[in-house]
Design a protein around this motif. Structure first.
Motif, PDB file in Angstrom:
ATOM      1  N   ALA A 129       0.834  -1.205   0.000  1.00 59.59           N
ATOM      2  CA  ALA A 129       0.000   0.000   0.000  1.00 59.59           C
ATOM      3  C   ALA A 129       0.871   1.259   0.000  1.00 59.59           C
ATOM      4  O   ALA A 129       0.516   2.261  -0.626  1.00 59.59           O
ATOM      5  N   GLU A 130       2.023   1.222   0.684  1.00 60.38           N
ATOM      6  CA  GLU A 130       2.927   2.376   0.715  1.00 60.38           C
ATOM      7  C   GLU A 130       3.415   2.757  -0.673  1.00 60.38           C
ATOM      8  O   GLU A 130       3.529   3.947  -1.005  1.00 60.38           O
ATOM      9  N   LEU A 131       3.722   1.759  -1.490  1.00 63.42           N
ATOM     10  CA  LEU A 131       4.226   2.047  -2.833  1.00 63.42           C
ATOM     11  C   LEU A 131       3.233   2.892  -3.620  1.00 63.42           C
ATOM     12  O   LEU A 131       3.633   3.741  -4.428  1.00 63.42           O
ATOM     13  N   ARG A 132       1.952   2.680  -3.394  1.00 62.97           N
ATOM     14  CA  ARG A 132       0.923   3.414  -4.124  1.00 62.97           C
ATOM     15  C   ARG A 132       0.499   4.690  -3.396  1.00 62.97           C
ATOM     16  O   ARG A 132       0.371   5.748  -4.013  1.00 62.97           O
ATOM     17  N   LYS A 133       0.308   4.592  -2.103  1.00 65.02           N
ATOM     18  CA  LYS A 133      -0.221   5.717  -1.331  1.00 65.02           C
ATOM     19  C   LYS A 133       0.846   6.766  -1.003  1.00 65.02           C
ATOM     20  O   LYS A 133       0.532   7.951  -0.879  1.00 65.02           O
ATOM     21  N   ILE A 134       2.084   6.327  -0.828  1.00 63.71           N
ATOM     22  CA  ILE A 134       3.169   7.244  -0.464  1.00 63.71           C
ATOM     23  C   ILE A 134       4.030   7.554  -1.689  1.00 63.71           C
ATOM     24  O   ILE A 134       4.087   8.692  -2.161  1.00 63.71           O
ATOM     25  N   PHE A 135       4.701   6.542  -2.219  1.00 62.01           N
ATOM     26  CA  PHE A 135       5.639   6.783  -3.310  1.00 62.01           C
ATOM     27  C   PHE A 135       4.932   7.052  -4.637  1.00 62.01           C
ATOM     28  O   PHE A 135       5.496   7.691  -5.524  1.00 62.01           O
ATOM     29  N   GLY A 136       3.721   6.580  -4.781  1.00 57.01           N
ATOM     30  CA  GLY A 136       2.958   6.854  -5.992  1.00 57.01           C
ATOM     31  C   GLY A 136       2.322   8.230  -6.010  1.00 57.01           C
ATOM     32  O   GLY A 136       1.735   8.632  -7.024  1.00 57.01           O
ATOM     33  N   ARG A 137       2.469   8.991  -4.891  1.00 51.51           N
ATOM     34  CA  ARG A 137       1.817  10.295  -4.823  1.00 51.51           C
ATOM     35  C   ARG A 137       2.753  11.423  -4.390  1.00 51.51           C
ATOM     36  O   ARG A 137       2.692  12.526  -4.912  1.00 51.51           O
ATOM     37  N   CYS A 138       3.617  11.178  -3.421  1.00 50.54           N
ATOM     38  CA  CYS A 138       4.409  12.259  -2.828  1.00 50.54           C
ATOM     39  C   CYS A 138       5.528  12.728  -3.759  1.00 50.54           C
ATOM     40  O   CYS A 138       5.925  12.033  -4.687  1.00 50.54           O
ATOM     41  N   TRP A 139       6.031  13.923  -3.474  1.00 48.34           N
ATOM     42  CA  TRP A 139       7.223  14.414  -4.160  1.00 48.34           C
ATOM     43  C   TRP A 139       8.431  13.626  -3.678  1.00 48.34           C
ATOM     44  O   TRP A 139       8.635  13.475  -2.473  1.00 48.34           O
ATOM     45  N   VAL A 140       9.218  13.115  -4.617  1.00 46.09           N
ATOM     46  CA  VAL A 140      10.366  12.260  -4.309  1.00 46.09           C
ATOM     47  C   VAL A 140      11.619  12.877  -4.918  1.00 46.09           C
ATOM     48  O   VAL A 140      11.616  13.296  -6.088  1.00 46.09           O
ATOM     49  N   PHE A 141      12.703  12.926  -4.137  1.00 47.71           N
ATOM     50  CA  PHE A 141      13.969  13.431  -4.663  1.00 47.71           C
ATOM     51  C   PHE A 141      14.608  12.410  -5.593  1.00 47.71           C
ATOM     52  O   PHE A 141      14.636  11.211  -5.294  1.00 47.71           O
ATOM     53  N   LEU A 142      15.154  12.887  -6.726  1.00 48.85           N
ATOM     54  CA  LEU A 142      15.761  11.991  -7.709  1.00 48.85           C
ATOM     55  C   LEU A 142      17.229  12.278  -7.976  1.00 48.85           C
ATOM     56  O   LEU A 142      18.034  11.353  -8.100  1.00 48.85           O
ATOM     57  N   ALA A 143      17.603  13.538  -8.116  1.00 48.56           N
ATOM     58  CA  ALA A 143      18.971  13.851  -8.536  1.00 48.56           C
ATOM     59  C   ALA A 143      19.259  15.317  -8.258  1.00 48.56           C
ATOM     60  O   ALA A 143      18.352  16.106  -7.967  1.00 48.56           O
ATOM     61  N   HIS A 144      20.545  15.673  -8.363  1.00 43.94           N
ATOM     62  CA  HIS A 144      20.954  17.071  -8.295  1.00 43.94           C
ATOM     63  C   HIS A 144      21.277  17.535  -9.716  1.00 43.94           C
ATOM     64  O   HIS A 144      21.772  16.763 -10.538  1.00 43.94           O
ATOM     65  N   GLU A 145      20.986  18.783  -9.995  1.00 36.50           N
ATOM     66  CA  GLU A 145      21.179  19.293 -11.355  1.00 36.50           C
ATOM     67  C   GLU A 145      22.613  19.137 -11.848  1.00 36.50           C
ATOM     68  O   GLU A 145      22.847  18.986 -13.054  1.00 36.50           O
ATOM     69  N   SER A 146      23.580  19.175 -10.935  1.00 39.30           N
ATOM     70  CA  SER A 146      24.974  19.027 -11.357  1.00 39.30           C
ATOM     71  C   SER A 146      25.263  17.636 -11.902  1.00 39.30           C
ATOM     72  O   SER A 146      26.278  17.422 -12.566  1.00 39.30           O
ATOM     73  N   GLU A 147      24.379  16.667 -11.667  1.00 42.61           N
ATOM     74  CA  GLU A 147      24.564  15.317 -12.206  1.00 42.61           C
ATOM     75  C   GLU A 147      24.117  15.228 -13.659  1.00 42.61           C
ATOM     76  O   GLU A 147      24.475  14.276 -14.355  1.00 42.61           O
ATOM     77  N   VAL A 148      23.316  16.168 -14.103  1.00 46.15           N
ATOM     78  CA  VAL A 148      22.880  16.221 -15.504  1.00 46.15           C
ATOM     79  C   VAL A 148      23.137  17.644 -15.997  1.00 46.15           C
ATOM     80  O   VAL A 148      22.229  18.345 -16.428  1.00 46.15           O
ATOM     81  N   ALA A 149      24.385  18.057 -15.930  1.00 44.72           N
ATOM     82  CA  ALA A 149      24.735  19.452 -16.182  1.00 44.72           C
ATOM     83  C   ALA A 149      24.705  19.826 -17.663  1.00 44.72           C
ATOM     84  O   ALA A 149      24.341  20.951 -18.019  1.00 44.72           O
ATOM     85  N   ALA A 150      25.072  18.888 -18.544  1.00 40.83           N
ATOM     86  CA  ALA A 150      25.183  19.191 -19.967  1.00 40.83           C
ATOM     87  C   ALA A 150      23.974  18.676 -20.742  1.00 40.83           C
ATOM     88  O   ALA A 150      23.291  17.739 -20.315  1.00 40.83           O
ATOM     89  N   HIS A 151      23.742  19.282 -21.900  1.00 39.77           N
ATOM     90  CA  HIS A 151      22.674  18.801 -22.773  1.00 39.77           C
ATOM     91  C   HIS A 151      22.956  17.334 -23.138  1.00 39.77           C
ATOM     92  O   HIS A 151      24.062  16.986 -23.537  1.00 39.77           O
TER      93      HIS A 151
END
Length: 459
Positions: free
Chosen positions: A41-63
């Motif tokens: 239920a957590e996968l759907r109710k929590i992770f399927g809805r809440c804002w989740v951190f994924l990465a920092h912009e410096s990890e995808v800095a270039a086009h």
């Protein structure tokens, strides 16, 4: 009826009722740390809805830069397209659902499915496939691109995403927590950058143990991490380190400051970052109240619900040869089942730090908060047994509950602070567990929330 609309099972409903009824008394059912039905239920109710951190912009800095990250147990491609825009793409081909990105990170203008060759640009648009005219001539490409997260937002370079189009804007979701994130990520106009690739290691624990710990479990420092003080890794005695504030910044989001009560008391200040660096901070983007808290703070530890944690403090991997220096680490507690997590751990540095300062901070972090660090080896052992207890028959049959009463009226020395300058509810000292109770209160509300409905995040 979608899975999000299905009623909770009897087991999940019972556990949530126990949690809701127990929290006012400072009790949390142990089974929430190991029950498999609750986890589904957590996968759907929590992770399927809440804002989740994924990465920092410096990890995808270039086009064309990309990296593969997770929301819950699902893979998403975080990419920067040829126009510089960041996208979060579900890593599944629209033809047969095959994973299209086979590297953890890299740079590419396109992603090509290995099964039938469907090819997508870095913004997720379908651009073609082998023998297109014969196979799919006349089909609308624009309706068959990679599926995108419902919302994507960057805050101080931190990339968050949510799968729920009804989710409130990220700044609204963070509420008062944004004010405190400014103290770390908004201290200087040049911002921060990631030092090296994220560390990844698997622990047989429940994801909530990490979020619980980083919400402000300071009480364990004097026992579990006793060796840290004996080797000089941290410059403040344990009893003095417990002096500080616990803050419930918004519903679900909590943090802790180790801080001298007297503003004139000597440091470490600015989380232990070098004085010459602190003197260069461009603090024009934060208020005088924020600056004063940052200046006085020795330690900042906090958790953005559900599973994004931040830690800034002075540390040394070798106190006999190196003085403690400021270390900044961010991490996520990636769920891999009710009894397993993959910890993702990043180290960051301010861009205007010297190469020597960055190296010193990175080495201090590796020796303390990493897969081989002293703190990590301490923490993970208790969390393993928490998950074991949470999945046990005895905990279920006995309705075994855990004690979260520290700091409640009449328990301990912590007391509410009426003149705290920041948002939220603050307590002095750090002998207090209201920050964890705040985590579980919001957790229960999100688990009960119906699709499209969001609990108020103000306290």
């Amino acid at each position: 009826m979608t899975t999000a609309e299905r009623p909770l099972s009897a087991t999940v409903d019972r556990l949530l009722t126990q949690l809701e009824e127990g929290l006012p008394e400072g009790e949390v059912p142990a089974s929430i740390f190991g029950n498999s039905e609750l986890y589904d239920a957590e996968l759907r109710k929590i992770f399927g809805r809440c804002w989740v951190f994924l990465a920092h912009e410096s990890e995808v800095a270039a086009h064309g830069d990309y990296t593969v990250r997770k929301i819950g147990e699902d893979n998403f491609i975080v990419s920067r397209d040829e126009e510089g825009e960041i996208h979060v793409l579900f890593d599944a081909c629209r033809h047969r659902g095959v994973q299209v990105c086979r590297s953890d990170s890299g740079n590419s203008s396109h992603f090509r499915c290995p099964y039938h060759g469907w090819t997508y640009s870095s913004d997720g648009a379908l651009v073609g496939a082998p023998l297109w005219k014969n196979a799919f001539g006349g089909m609308d490409k624009s309706k068959n691109g990679l599926t995108k997260a419902a919302q994507v937002r960057s805050f101080h370079g931190l990339i968050f995403a949510t799968l729920d189009p009804s989710a409130p804007p990220l700044e609204e979701y963070l509420g008062g927590m944004a004010w405190y994130l400014d103290l770390i990520f908004g201290l200087d106009k040049d911002g921060l950058e990631i030092l090296g690739a994220p560390q990844r290691f698997v622990v047989d624990a429940n994801w909530k143990s990490g979020s619980d710990n980083f919400s402000g479990d300071d009480y364990h420092l004097g026992t579990l991490h006793r060796s840290v003080w004996s080797i000089g890794a941290f410059p403040v005695p344990f009893s003095e380190n417990m002096m500080g504030y616990h803050v419930q910044a918004a519903k679900g989001h909590s943090l802790s400051f180790s801080m001298a009560e007297d503003a004139n008391e000597p440091g470490p200040n600015f989380f232990g970052f070098p004085e010459d660096l602190a003197e260069q901070f461009d603090t024009s983007r934060i208020s005088e109240e924020q600056l004063e808290i940052a200046r006085r703070a020795r330690v900042f530890v906090g958790n953005v619900f559900p599973n994004f944690s931040i830690l800034a403090l002075p540390m040394s991997e070798d106190g006999a040869n190196h003085a403690p220096t400021g270390v900044l680490t961010i991490r996520t507690w990636q769920p891999k089942g009710p009894g397993q997590i993959e910890i993702w751990n990043w180290f960051l540095a301010y861009k205007n730090m010297t190469a020597e300062q960055k190296d010193r901070a990175y080495r201090a972090g590796l020796g303390t908060f990493s897969v081989g660090g002293s703190f990590e080896m301490d923490d993970t052992e208790p969390w393993i047994t928490v998950a074991r207890t949470g999945s046990s028959v005895a905990a279920e049959v006995l309705d075994f509950s855990l004690n979260y009463q520290m700091g409640m009226p009449g328990v301990g020395i912590a007391s509410k602070v009426d003149d705290w300058p920041g948002p939220g509810i603050a307590y002095w000292t750090r002998y207090e567990e209201g920050v964890q109770r705040n985590l579980y209160q919001y957790y229960a509300e999100m688990m009960r929330a119906k699709p499209g409905e969001w609990p108020e995040n103000t306290l």
